[in-house]
Design an enzyme around this catalytic site. Sequence first.
Site, PDB file in Angstrom:
ATOM      1  N   LYS A 144      38.559  37.964  32.656  1.00 24.51           N
ATOM      2  CA  LYS A 144      38.738  36.513  32.673  1.00 24.51           C
ATOM      3  C   LYS A 144      37.514  35.826  32.071  1.00 24.51           C
ATOM      4  O   LYS A 144      37.626  34.886  31.280  1.00 24.51           O
ATOM      5  CB  LYS A 144      38.969  36.032  34.108  1.00 24.51           C
TER       6      LYS A 144
ATOM      7  N   ASP B 282      44.387  28.334  39.484  1.00 25.79           N
ATOM      8  CA  ASP B 282      45.280  29.413  39.905  1.00 25.79           C
ATOM      9  C   ASP B 282      46.612  28.858  40.428  1.00 25.79           C
ATOM     10  O   ASP B 282      47.542  29.622  40.673  1.00 25.79           O
ATOM     11  CB  ASP B 282      44.589  30.186  41.033  1.00 25.79           C
TER      12      ASP B 282
ATOM     13  N   GLN C  64      39.569  35.260  43.563  1.00 27.15           N
ATOM     14  CA  GLN C  64      40.319  36.479  43.244  1.00 27.15           C
ATOM     15  C   GLN C  64      40.987  37.045  44.503  1.00 27.15           C
ATOM     16  O   GLN C  64      40.378  37.107  45.576  1.00 27.15           O
ATOM     17  CB  GLN C  64      39.363  37.505  42.628  1.00 27.15           C
TER      18      GLN C  64
HETATM   19  N1  GUN Z   1      44.720  39.098  41.652  1.00 22.79           N
HETATM   20  C1  GUN Z   1      45.574  39.629  40.763  1.00 22.79           C
HETATM   21  N2  GUN Z   1      46.094  38.656  39.985  1.00 22.79           N
HETATM   22  C2  GUN Z   1      45.551  37.492  40.407  1.00 22.79           C
HETATM   23  C3  GUN Z   1      45.681  36.137  39.981  1.00 22.79           C
HETATM   24  O1  GUN Z   1      46.425  35.787  39.058  1.00 22.79           O
HETATM   25  N3  GUN Z   1      44.948  35.228  40.672  1.00 22.79           N
HETATM   26  C4  GUN Z   1      44.152  35.591  41.690  1.00 22.79           C
HETATM   27  N4  GUN Z   1      43.466  34.627  42.308  1.00 22.79           N
HETATM   28  N5  GUN Z   1      43.991  36.830  42.093  1.00 22.79           N
HETATM   29  C5  GUN Z   1      44.698  37.776  41.446  1.00 22.79           C
END
Ligand code: GUN
Length: 294
Positions: free
Chosen positions: A64, A131, A108
């Site tokens: 990311k 998110d 996350q």
């Molecule tokens: N863990 C796996 N995919 C995601 C996501 O899209 N957002 C978040 N916050 N955690 C994740």
Amino acid sequence: MTTSDTTASPIQTQVLDGLALANEVRGHLAESVAKITQAGHRPPCLAVVLVGDDPASRSYIKGKQRACSRVGMESVEHMLPEATSQDEVLALIDRLNADDGIDGILVQLPLPKQISPAVVAEAVDPAKDADALHPTTSGRLMAGTAELVSCTPLGIMAVLDHYEVPLEGAHAVVIGRSNIVGKPISLLLQQRNATVTMCHSRTRDLAAVCREADILVAAVGQPRMVQADWIKPGAAVMDVGVSEVDGKLVGDVDFDAAMGRAGIITPSRRGIGPMTITMLLRNTLLAYRNRKNV
Ligand code: GUN
């Protein structure tokens, strides 16, 4: 061939190159960011929070951050130990909410057991909800007024549009009812006039329901659960699952078996994943624009 001809021609399954599509979209995002900075504004900035040291989460976060920097955005990371309390995470989120230099916040998942993902989601300022997990954000999606939308569902919609998959009147079947994928993708498909069936662990005769799908979204995390004969010939199969089996990444769909049966399929590597990250960048840029009026 006449319509009564029953000889079916073999299906050439198209396999998505998610990275190529992601790079195309990221190119447009990079142009938007360049215009912003050329006009004398600071670039958008995403804050990512990781609690604990799950190697998969660490690697997602690196991806990311790399993606942010490639489109000219900033990112800051907050790595907290596994034993961090919920109050400590909430205090950090409060600081990020109040920091005018932060435009998007992502915590996350999964989180250690002492921390409630629902409480964390609700702590994030909806204006910075990259998110799209805050109840206000998901409520707006339900009302049809959302701007920030969950990243994986947005990525799936971009893939379907890329292949010009007809959505209006199509039957879409979604396996999985998570807040992050199953529920939002169902709403997005329904908003585009698909008829959506949401399936889950208690659905009766899941295979038969799936066989009716023009568009099949699998988001359950059950390796190779969807067999070839669950797939309607020519269907668009969007496989969100990523599991590791014998050191190999596999999806919720038996990919090899689906070749020659699905019309379009997304692989577990270079499939939906790069599109999810791209939509995180899109959300961060949008959150920045909305907050800053740029
Ligand atoms: N863990 C796996 N995919 C995601 C996501 O899209 N957002 C978040 N916050 N955690 C994740």
